[in-house]
Write a protein that holds these residues in place. Structure first.
Motif, PDB file in Angstrom:
ATOM      1  N   GLY A 158      12.059  27.442  10.683  1.00 45.26           N
ATOM      2  CA  GLY A 158      13.222  27.023   9.916  1.00 45.26           C
ATOM      3  C   GLY A 158      13.057  25.688   9.234  1.00 45.26           C
ATOM      4  O   GLY A 158      13.896  25.282   8.432  1.00 45.26           O
ATOM      5  N   LYS A 159      11.969  24.982   9.545  1.00 45.60           N
ATOM      6  CA  LYS A 159      11.672  23.701   8.901  1.00 45.60           C
ATOM      7  C   LYS A 159      10.500  23.884   7.942  1.00 45.60           C
ATOM      8  O   LYS A 159       9.775  24.876   8.021  1.00 45.60           O
ATOM      9  N   LYS A 160      10.301  22.908   7.065  1.00 47.99           N
ATOM     10  CA  LYS A 160       9.125  22.941   6.217  1.00 47.99           C
ATOM     11  C   LYS A 160       7.898  22.549   7.033  1.00 47.99           C
ATOM     12  O   LYS A 160       7.994  21.724   7.934  1.00 47.99           O
ATOM     13  N   PRO A 161       6.723  23.141   6.704  1.00 47.28           N
ATOM     14  CA  PRO A 161       5.505  22.721   7.405  1.00 47.28           C
ATOM     15  C   PRO A 161       5.239  21.244   7.183  1.00 47.28           C
ATOM     16  O   PRO A 161       5.515  20.691   6.121  1.00 47.28           O
ATOM     17  N   ILE A 165       2.532  13.448   2.146  1.00 45.93           N
ATOM     18  CA  ILE A 165       3.228  13.321   0.876  1.00 45.93           C
ATOM     19  C   ILE A 165       2.439  12.382  -0.030  1.00 45.93           C
ATOM     20  O   ILE A 165       2.099  11.268   0.355  1.00 45.93           O
ATOM     21  N   THR A 166       2.136  12.876  -1.229  1.00 46.66           N
ATOM     22  CA  THR A 166       1.333  12.131  -2.177  1.00 46.66           C
ATOM     23  C   THR A 166       2.216  11.543  -3.271  1.00 46.66           C
ATOM     24  O   THR A 166       3.121  12.206  -3.771  1.00 46.66           O
ATOM     25  N   LYS A 167       1.936  10.314  -3.655  1.00 47.38           N
ATOM     26  CA  LYS A 167       2.674   9.669  -4.732  1.00 47.38           C
ATOM     27  C   LYS A 167       2.130  10.134  -6.076  1.00 47.38           C
ATOM     28  O   LYS A 167       0.934  10.033  -6.345  1.00 47.38           O
ATOM     29  N   CYS A 168       3.017  10.664  -6.941  1.00 49.75           N
ATOM     30  CA  CYS A 168       2.653  11.063  -8.299  1.00 49.75           C
ATOM     31  C   CYS A 168       3.528  10.287  -9.277  1.00 49.75           C
ATOM     32  O   CYS A 168       4.731  10.150  -9.067  1.00 49.75           O
ATOM     33  N   ASP A 169       2.936   9.798 -10.333  1.00 48.64           N
ATOM     34  CA  ASP A 169       3.682   9.074 -11.362  1.00 48.64           C
ATOM     35  C   ASP A 169       4.006   9.993 -12.532  1.00 48.64           C
ATOM     36  O   ASP A 169       3.169  10.793 -12.952  1.00 48.64           O
ATOM     37  N   PHE A 170       5.224   9.905 -13.042  1.00 46.52           N
ATOM     38  CA  PHE A 170       5.582  10.625 -14.266  1.00 46.52           C
ATOM     39  C   PHE A 170       6.339   9.668 -15.175  1.00 46.52           C
ATOM     40  O   PHE A 170       6.844   8.636 -14.744  1.00 46.52           O
ATOM     41  N   ASP A 174       9.807   5.038 -21.973  1.00 42.21           N
ATOM     42  CA  ASP A 174       8.819   3.996 -21.714  1.00 42.21           C
ATOM     43  C   ASP A 174       8.770   3.586 -20.251  1.00 42.21           C
ATOM     44  O   ASP A 174       8.194   2.548 -19.911  1.00 42.21           O
ATOM     45  N   TYR A 175       9.374   4.413 -19.378  1.00 41.90           N
ATOM     46  CA  TYR A 175       9.448   4.056 -17.968  1.00 41.90           C
ATOM     47  C   TYR A 175       8.557   4.981 -17.130  1.00 41.90           C
ATOM     48  O   TYR A 175       8.387   6.160 -17.437  1.00 41.90           O
ATOM     49  N   THR A 176       7.991   4.427 -16.070  1.00 36.40           N
ATOM     50  CA  THR A 176       7.186   5.193 -15.129  1.00 36.40           C
ATOM     51  C   THR A 176       7.909   5.267 -13.793  1.00 36.40           C
ATOM     52  O   THR A 176       8.386   4.255 -13.283  1.00 36.40           O
ATOM     53  N   PHE A 177       7.999   6.486 -13.246  1.00 36.58           N
ATOM     54  CA  PHE A 177       8.694   6.700 -11.977  1.00 36.58           C
ATOM     55  C   PHE A 177       7.735   7.324 -10.968  1.00 36.58           C
ATOM     56  O   PHE A 177       6.828   8.066 -11.329  1.00 36.58           O
ATOM     57  N   ALA A 178       7.970   7.006  -9.693  1.00 34.40           N
ATOM     58  CA  ALA A 178       7.158   7.574  -8.605  1.00 34.40           C
ATOM     59  C   ALA A 178       7.834   8.813  -8.052  1.00 34.40           C
ATOM     60  O   ALA A 178       9.030   8.816  -7.774  1.00 34.40           O
ATOM     61  N   LEU A 179       7.066   9.864  -7.906  1.00 33.51           N
ATOM     62  CA  LEU A 179       7.564  11.124  -7.362  1.00 33.51           C
ATOM     63  C   LEU A 179       6.719  11.494  -6.155  1.00 33.51           C
ATOM     64  O   LEU A 179       5.486  11.478  -6.220  1.00 33.51           O
ATOM     65  N   GLY A 180       7.380  11.816  -5.028  1.00 30.78           N
ATOM     66  CA  GLY A 180       6.641  12.218  -3.833  1.00 30.78           C
ATOM     67  C   GLY A 180       6.436  13.725  -3.805  1.00 30.78           C
ATOM     68  O   GLY A 180       7.398  14.485  -3.761  1.00 30.78           O
ATOM     69  N   ILE A 181       5.193  14.176  -3.878  1.00 29.46           N
ATOM     70  CA  ILE A 181       4.865  15.602  -3.823  1.00 29.46           C
ATOM     71  C   ILE A 181       4.110  15.870  -2.533  1.00 29.46           C
ATOM     72  O   ILE A 181       3.094  15.222  -2.247  1.00 29.46           O
ATOM     73  N   GLN A 182       4.604  16.815  -1.735  1.00 24.89           N
ATOM     74  CA  GLN A 182       3.893  17.157  -0.507  1.00 24.89           C
ATOM     75  C   GLN A 182       2.543  17.774  -0.850  1.00 24.89           C
ATOM     76  O   GLN A 182       2.411  18.541  -1.800  1.00 24.89           O
ATOM     77  N   HIS A 183       1.538  17.440  -0.060  1.00 27.68           N
ATOM     78  CA  HIS A 183       0.143  17.696  -0.418  1.00 27.68           C
ATOM     79  C   HIS A 183      -0.155  19.167  -0.696  1.00 27.68           C
ATOM     80  O   HIS A 183      -0.964  19.485  -1.565  1.00 27.68           O
ATOM     81  N   TYR A 184       0.469  20.073   0.008  1.00 27.40           N
ATOM     82  CA  TYR A 184       0.168  21.491  -0.160  1.00 27.40           C
ATOM     83  C   TYR A 184       1.179  22.191  -1.067  1.00 27.40           C
ATOM     84  O   TYR A 184       1.415  23.391  -0.939  1.00 27.40           O
ATOM     85  N   HIS A 185       1.778  21.438  -1.972  1.00 27.59           N
ATOM     86  CA  HIS A 185       2.761  21.979  -2.911  1.00 27.59           C
ATOM     87  C   HIS A 185       2.274  21.818  -4.345  1.00 27.59           C
ATOM     88  O   HIS A 185       1.516  20.906  -4.667  1.00 27.59           O
ATOM     89  N   SER A 186       2.749  22.722  -5.198  1.00 27.07           N
ATOM     90  CA  SER A 186       2.550  22.574  -6.639  1.00 27.07           C
ATOM     91  C   SER A 186       3.912  22.724  -7.301  1.00 27.07           C
ATOM     92  O   SER A 186       4.668  23.658  -6.993  1.00 27.07           O
ATOM     93  N   THR A 187       4.254  21.803  -8.201  1.00 23.86           N
ATOM     94  CA  THR A 187       5.597  21.710  -8.755  1.00 23.86           C
ATOM     95  C   THR A 187       5.564  21.746 -10.275  1.00 23.86           C
ATOM     96  O   THR A 187       4.679  21.169 -10.899  1.00 23.86           O
ATOM     97  N   ALA A 188       6.539  22.444 -10.865  1.00 25.61           N
ATOM     98  CA  ALA A 188       6.781  22.386 -12.306  1.00 25.61           C
ATOM     99  C   ALA A 188       8.288  22.216 -12.473  1.00 25.61           C
ATOM    100  O   ALA A 188       9.056  23.111 -12.115  1.00 25.61           O
ATOM    101  N   ALA A 189       8.712  21.067 -12.984  1.00 24.84           N
ATOM    102  CA  ALA A 189      10.140  20.754 -12.952  1.00 24.84           C
ATOM    103  C   ALA A 189      10.551  19.873 -14.120  1.00 24.84           C
ATOM    104  O   ALA A 189       9.737  19.153 -14.707  1.00 24.84           O
ATOM    105  N   LEU A 190      11.846  19.943 -14.426  1.00 21.41           N
ATOM    106  CA  LEU A 190      12.492  18.997 -15.325  1.00 21.41           C
ATOM    107  C   LEU A 190      13.058  17.895 -14.446  1.00 21.41           C
ATOM    108  O   LEU A 190      13.838  18.163 -13.527  1.00 21.41           O
ATOM    109  N   ILE A 191      12.667  16.639 -14.714  1.00 21.46           N
ATOM    110  CA  ILE A 191      13.007  15.542 -13.818  1.00 21.46           C
ATOM    111  C   ILE A 191      13.851  14.502 -14.545  1.00 21.46           C
ATOM    112  O   ILE A 191      13.542  14.109 -15.673  1.00 21.46           O
TER     113      ILE A 191
END
Length: 437
Positions: A158-161, A165-170, A174-191
């Motif tokens: 019932g929990k996530k494995p 968590i890896t830091k990804c910048d997007f 003109d601004y840069t933000f930090a996004l935390g992506i769990q290592h075994y995940h792949s994401t495609a999103a509007l942020i």
């Protein structure tokens, strides 16, 4: 031969007595080990068998029910007294009084969108064909033995494995933000980031993509998050195909929350205390049918998560063809960084695989399983994503930006059929392919 002295004879007799005592003690130890280990005079029974552990977990997860419904998809739905739902097992909710409805009037859908955006239908759930729960109860999907045996971990069912968590910048403008992506995940999103968000909503296109292995999953979802990327508060809502939680490859309505990036808190649906459900007609974890078809009819889940400042809760709201339905809420006390506001919003897809980034890519698909560039009725989409700030009104998320972690495996694109009109956010992909080996 020299005769034994009386002293020597005494020593021999003492040695024989010592050996006799040791043999006796060894016999007692053998008896103790055969029936249970000895520790300080207390008997400790052998380790529990898997069957005993499974039975204890089932008793913990399944609540006493007023009525039971056998759904045609194989699920058993228990109608549980609303005051006996799992939420009230949480220490912070022992004396909690249920909020029946928000302190404000929920918004209706946006009817000003273009015709292509209004040509999709709200979702429905399979179990509705087999019955309904009485007033004063909520529907909870019964957890069966095979669900637990199919899970990768009984302890974390019932929990996530757990993973790094890896830091990804997007970048937005003109601004840069930090996004935390769990290592075994792949994401495609509007942020969207950079504001104080008090709510978010969208119509999430529903598909049934293939999942390659039982320990993988894929989602179409909306996310609100706040706090450090490696110790954040998060709410996720949408649809999911997750064999390790649900035991099959059906598309299901899901919610998820955590206040520590999933290290120890939170869970999917009602599999741990935290979310308070008030609606008797919406089944969290329930199968969705029908789902969208390639170049055919499109279906959506309208979902909204909004802060109620008067009641100090985050409401989860949906709609059917005629009504607005409040599903339930997370008390703000469940969170730390997101007690007041969210700092980042995301709409899109997420694929999890324990083999992600370790060699051969998973063939678990995201969205429709087709790339975002195929657009309407072929690629999965997010319709009318909206953010709410302290003005308490919903707006298109500006500034916002598409983000894709693996562009050759899954893609994301904002695309408008007509120039200067609101775009649809398209996302998805097949995973492993010629360019994503």
């Amino acid at each position: 031969m020299k005769p034994f002295s009386s002293g020597s004879l005494l020593r021999v007799l003492l040695m024989l007595r010592t050996v006799e005592i040791m043999v006796g003690l060894l016999a007692l130890v053998c008896i103790a080990l055969s029936s249970g280990m000895v520790d300080g005079g207390r008997s400790i029974q052998p380790l529990e068998t898997e069957d005993i552990q499974v039975e204890k977990k089932l008793k913990l997860l399944n609540n006493p029910f007023v009525k039971s419904i056998q759904s045609e998809d194989g699920d058993v739905i228990d109608c549980v007294d609303i005051y006996k739902q799992p939420a009230f097992d949480h220490p912070l909710l022992k004396n909690h009084t249920i909020k029946v409805s928000p302190s404000f009037v929920p918004t209706n859908g946006d009817t000003s969108a273009s015709s292509i955006m209004n040509s999709s239908l709200p979702f429905s759930q399979v179990w509705h064909k087999s019955g309904s729960c009485p007033n004063g109860t909520i529907p909870i999907r019964r957890i069966l033995r095979q669900h637990l045996l199919n899970a990768s971990s009984l302890e974390r069912y019932g929990k996530k494995p757990m993973n790094i968590i890896t830091k990804c910048d997007f970048h937005i403008l003109d601004y840069t933000f930090a996004l935390g992506i769990q290592h075994y995940h792949s994401t495609a999103a509007l942020i969207a980031s950079g504001f104080s968000y008090t709510g978010a909503k969208a119509d999430i296109n529903v598909w049934n993509p293939p999942v390659e292995a039982d320990d993988e999953y894929t989602t179409g979802q909306m996310t609100l998050t706040s706090g450090p990327f490696n110790n954040s508060d998060t709410i996720e809502v949408g649809w999911m195909v997750n064999p390790s939680v649900y035991g099959d490859r059906r598309t299901r309505l899901f919610i998820y929350w955590t206040n520590d990036s999933g290290k120890s808190s939170g869970c999917f649906d009602l599999l741990c205390p935290g979310f308070v459900q008030v609606n008797k007609d919406v089944l969290l974890g329930g199968a969705i049918e029908p789902t969208s078809s390639y170049y055919g009819q499109q279906y959506v889940i309208p979902l909204e998560v909004v802060k109620d400042f008067e009641q100090d809760v985050w409401w989860l709201i949906t709609r059917n063809e005629t009504d607005t339905l409040t599903i339930g809420y997370w008390p703000c006390d469940m969170f730390i960084s997101m007690y007041h506001i969210a700092e980042m919003l995301m709409w899109g897809g997420d694929v999890y695989s324990p083999r992600m980034h370790t060699g051969r890519h998973t063939a678990t698909a995201m969205g429709s399983g087709h790339f975002s560039s195929e657009h309407w009725s072929m690629a999965s989409y997010i319709k009318q994503p909206r953010m709410r700030d302290y003005s308490m009104t919903y707006k298109y998320p500006y500034p916002s930006s598409p983000f894709t972690l693996e562009v050759d495996c899954y893609s994301a694109e904002n695309y408008a059929e007509v120039l200067f009109t609101e775009p649809l956010f398209y996302y998805g992909g097949p995973g492993r392919n010629l360019y994503c080996p």
